[in-house]
Design a protein around this motif. Structure first.
Motif, PDB file in Angstrom:
ATOM      1  N   ALA A  68     -49.136  38.067  11.112  1.00 13.16           N
ATOM      2  CA  ALA A  68     -50.235  36.905  10.841  1.00 13.16           C
ATOM      3  C   ALA A  68     -49.286  36.477  12.108  1.00 13.16           C
ATOM      4  CB  ALA A  68     -48.919  36.014  10.437  1.00 13.16           C
ATOM      5  N   ALA A  69     -50.245  36.055  12.863  1.00 19.18           N
ATOM      6  CA  ALA A  69     -49.876  35.846  14.739  1.00 19.18           C
ATOM      7  C   ALA A  69     -50.252  34.411  15.205  1.00 19.18           C
ATOM      8  CB  ALA A  69     -50.332  37.098  15.739  1.00 19.18           C
ATOM      9  N   GLY A  70     -49.440  33.842  16.033  1.00 17.96           N
ATOM     10  CA  GLY A  70     -49.868  32.406  16.851  1.00 17.96           C
ATOM     11  C   GLY A  70     -50.832  33.046  17.568  1.00 17.96           C
ATOM     12  N   TYR A 129     -44.771  30.278  25.297  1.00 16.77           N
ATOM     13  CA  TYR A 129     -47.148  30.937  24.994  1.00 16.77           C
ATOM     14  C   TYR A 129     -47.773  30.604  26.690  1.00 16.77           C
ATOM     15  CZ  TYR A 129     -46.029  29.787  20.611  1.00 16.77           C
ATOM     16  OH  TYR A 129     -45.291  30.025  19.122  1.00 16.77           O
ATOM     17  N   CYS A 131     -50.809  27.754  19.246  1.00 15.14           N
ATOM     18  CA  CYS A 131     -49.940  28.627  19.913  1.00 15.14           C
ATOM     19  C   CYS A 131     -50.619  27.452  21.381  1.00 15.14           C
ATOM     20  CB  CYS A 131     -49.677  29.249  20.250  1.00 15.14           C
ATOM     21  SG  CYS A 131     -48.710  29.887  18.846  1.00 15.14           S
ATOM     22  N   LEU A 167     -39.763  31.148  17.294  1.00 14.53           N
ATOM     23  CA  LEU A 167     -41.285  31.502  17.293  1.00 14.53           C
ATOM     24  C   LEU A 167     -40.916  30.821  19.259  1.00 14.53           C
ATOM     25  CD1 LEU A 167     -43.149  29.457  14.706  1.00 14.53           C
ATOM     26  CD2 LEU A 167     -42.830  31.863  15.090  1.00 14.53           C
ATOM     27  N   GLU A 168     -42.206  31.019  19.478  1.00 13.34           N
ATOM     28  CA  GLU A 168     -41.661  30.292  21.239  1.00 13.34           C
ATOM     29  C   GLU A 168     -41.932  29.356  22.170  1.00 13.34           C
ATOM     30  OE1 GLU A 168     -43.756  33.192  19.671  1.00 13.34           O
ATOM     31  OE2 GLU A 168     -42.509  34.485  20.105  1.00 13.34           O
ATOM     32  N   THR A 186     -52.242  32.447  12.230  1.00 15.46           N
ATOM     33  CA  THR A 186     -51.529  31.013  11.628  1.00 15.46           C
ATOM     34  C   THR A 186     -51.748  30.158  12.276  1.00 15.46           C
ATOM     35  OG1 THR A 186     -49.463  32.654  11.839  1.00 15.46           O
ATOM     36  CG2 THR A 186     -50.529  33.549  10.053  1.00 15.46           C
ATOM     37  N   ASP A 187     -51.266  30.072  12.911  1.00 19.73           N
ATOM     38  CA  ASP A 187     -51.102  29.068  14.242  1.00 19.73           C
ATOM     39  C   ASP A 187     -51.087  28.704  14.970  1.00 19.73           C
ATOM     40  OD1 ASP A 187     -49.263  31.079  13.598  1.00 19.73           O
ATOM     41  OD2 ASP A 187     -47.911  29.394  15.761  1.00 19.73           O
ATOM     42  N   ILE A 219     -47.334  28.348   7.822  1.00 19.89           N
ATOM     43  CA  ILE A 219     -48.139  29.793   8.167  1.00 19.89           C
ATOM     44  C   ILE A 219     -48.276  29.858   6.906  1.00 19.89           C
ATOM     45  CG2 ILE A 219     -46.621  31.685   8.744  1.00 19.89           C
ATOM     46  CD1 ILE A 219     -45.406  30.334  11.344  1.00 19.89           C
ATOM     47  N   VAL A 249     -49.827  36.030  19.429  1.00 19.59           N
ATOM     48  CA  VAL A 249     -48.187  37.075  19.934  1.00 19.59           C
ATOM     49  C   VAL A 249     -47.685  36.758  18.304  1.00 19.59           C
ATOM     50  CG1 VAL A 249     -47.673  34.084  19.860  1.00 19.59           C
ATOM     51  CG2 VAL A 249     -46.601  36.698  20.786  1.00 19.59           C
ATOM     52  N   GLY A 250     -47.203  37.713  17.780  1.00 21.25           N
ATOM     53  CA  GLY A 250     -46.261  38.474  16.783  1.00 21.25           C
ATOM     54  C   GLY A 250     -45.365  39.240  16.571  1.00 21.25           C
ATOM     55  N   MET A 251     -45.132  39.453  15.810  1.00 22.23           N
ATOM     56  CA  MET A 251     -43.498  40.422  15.274  1.00 22.23           C
ATOM     57  C   MET A 251     -43.387  41.730  14.582  1.00 22.23           C
ATOM     58  SD  MET A 251     -40.736  37.101  14.517  1.00 22.23           S
ATOM     59  CE  MET A 251     -41.606  35.032  15.350  1.00 22.23           C
TER      60      MET A 251
HETATM   61  N1  HPA Z   1     -45.051  33.644  17.259  1.00 18.97           N
HETATM   62  C1  HPA Z   1     -44.690  34.824  16.711  1.00 18.97           C
HETATM   63  N2  HPA Z   1     -45.149  35.599  15.747  1.00 18.97           N
HETATM   64  C2  HPA Z   1     -45.678  34.878  15.151  1.00 18.97           C
HETATM   65  C3  HPA Z   1     -46.471  33.089  15.378  1.00 18.97           C
HETATM   66  C4  HPA Z   1     -46.010  32.834  16.598  1.00 18.97           C
HETATM   67  O1  HPA Z   1     -46.970  31.754  17.209  1.00 18.97           O
HETATM   68  N3  HPA Z   1     -46.977  32.652  14.250  1.00 18.97           N
HETATM   69  C5  HPA Z   1     -47.026  34.082  13.406  1.00 18.97           C
HETATM   70  N4  HPA Z   1     -46.172  34.428  13.621  1.00 18.97           N
END
Ligand code: HPA
Length: 269
Positions: free
Chosen positions: A107-109, A192, A231, A186-187, A228-229, A244, A203-205
């Protein structure tokens, strides 16, 4: 590592060439696997010990449309307090068990303004902003070189298959650069803006440590982010973890379709 691989081999039976790591809220593909054996991470020697209760992961062996696969249900993140070596230990176990193709989701922004919530993004390249490489420390030469090349970490043939699958399935597959951060927060808007400026689309973790180790060991990699979102620093809205997860759930059928096709097409004849 050998002890871990031996235990998994003894309990999970035959070799498989394809390994799968599924991201947060993206476990649906695992439900399509005809499970032949499963082993709890707790039962694998030297596997990272779960810090989050209620989060006991499993390694699954089974068949996806007839193709043998090994899948991780639950992964490890730096933000949980694991170090880079711990986070990537399962990838080394995969390789020792014969896996040469690694498929990853996360999952990433999304920071690219063309991206929308619940889009899929195929990772074409990455930026490691986690402050550390999982390869730091002594290099074990039989695993791979001290200074592995990263000119094309994401396999072009697997990317071609994914692109074709999306075209045939009639859904949008964005392609872009994934930036890995530690998290778990989150950031900020300023962050961002910075990440966009340095060339990141999402961006993700996660994911980047696993891909670095997989490349160190010569595996081919494909990674797909679910956006998922959104940014966008000048129009940023607050997001919650349920938001998310809802976006991940919305994208999941497309992700599952995509990875299924890739598994079939990438399977050794
Ligand atoms: N930032 C970092 N990791 C994420 C994000 C985000 O906005 N959304 C989902 N994982």
């Amino acid at each position: 590592m050998q002890a871990a691989a031996d235990e998994v081999k003894a309990r999970l039976a035959p070799a498989s060439r394809i390994g799968i790591i599924l991201g947060t809220g993206l476990g649906g593909l695992a439900e399509e696997i005809e499970v032949e054996a499963a082993i709890s991470y707790d039962d694998i020697p030297h596997f990272p010990v779960s810090t989050v209760e209620s989060h006991h992961g499993k390694l699954i062996y089974g068949r996806l449309d007839g193709v043998p696969v090994l899948a991780m249900q639950g992964r490890f993140h730096l933000y949980e307090g694991y170090n880079g070596r711990q986070v990537t230990f399962p990838v080394r176990v995969f390789r020792t068990l014969g896996v040469d193709t690694l498929l990853i989701s996360n999952a990433a922004g999304g920071m690219n303004p063309n991206y929308r919530r619940a889009d899929l993004m195929m990772i074409t390249d990455h930026i490691n902003l986690q402050g550390v490489s999982p390869l730091s420390g002594a290099n074990h030469e039989p695993w791979g070189p001290r200074f592995p090349d990263m000119s094309e970490p994401y396999d072009l043939e697997l990317r071609r298959i994914a692109e074709e699958t999306a075209l045939e399935g009639g859904f949008r597959l964005q392609q872009g650069v994934y930036c890995a951060v530690v998290g778990p927060n989150l950031e900020t808007r300023a962050e961002y803006r910075l990440l966009r400026l340095i060339g990141a689309d999402a961006v993700g973790m996660s994911t980047v440590p696993e891909v670095i180790v997989a490349r160190h060991m010569g595996m081919r990699c494909l990674a797909i982010s679910v956006i998922t979102d959104e940014c966008f620093p000048d129009a940023l809205e607050e997001v919650s973890i349920p938001d998310i997860l809802a976006a991940a759930a919305e994208a999941e059928p497309r992700l599952t379709q995509l990875l299924r096709k890739v598994v079939s097409a990438a399977a050794p004849a």
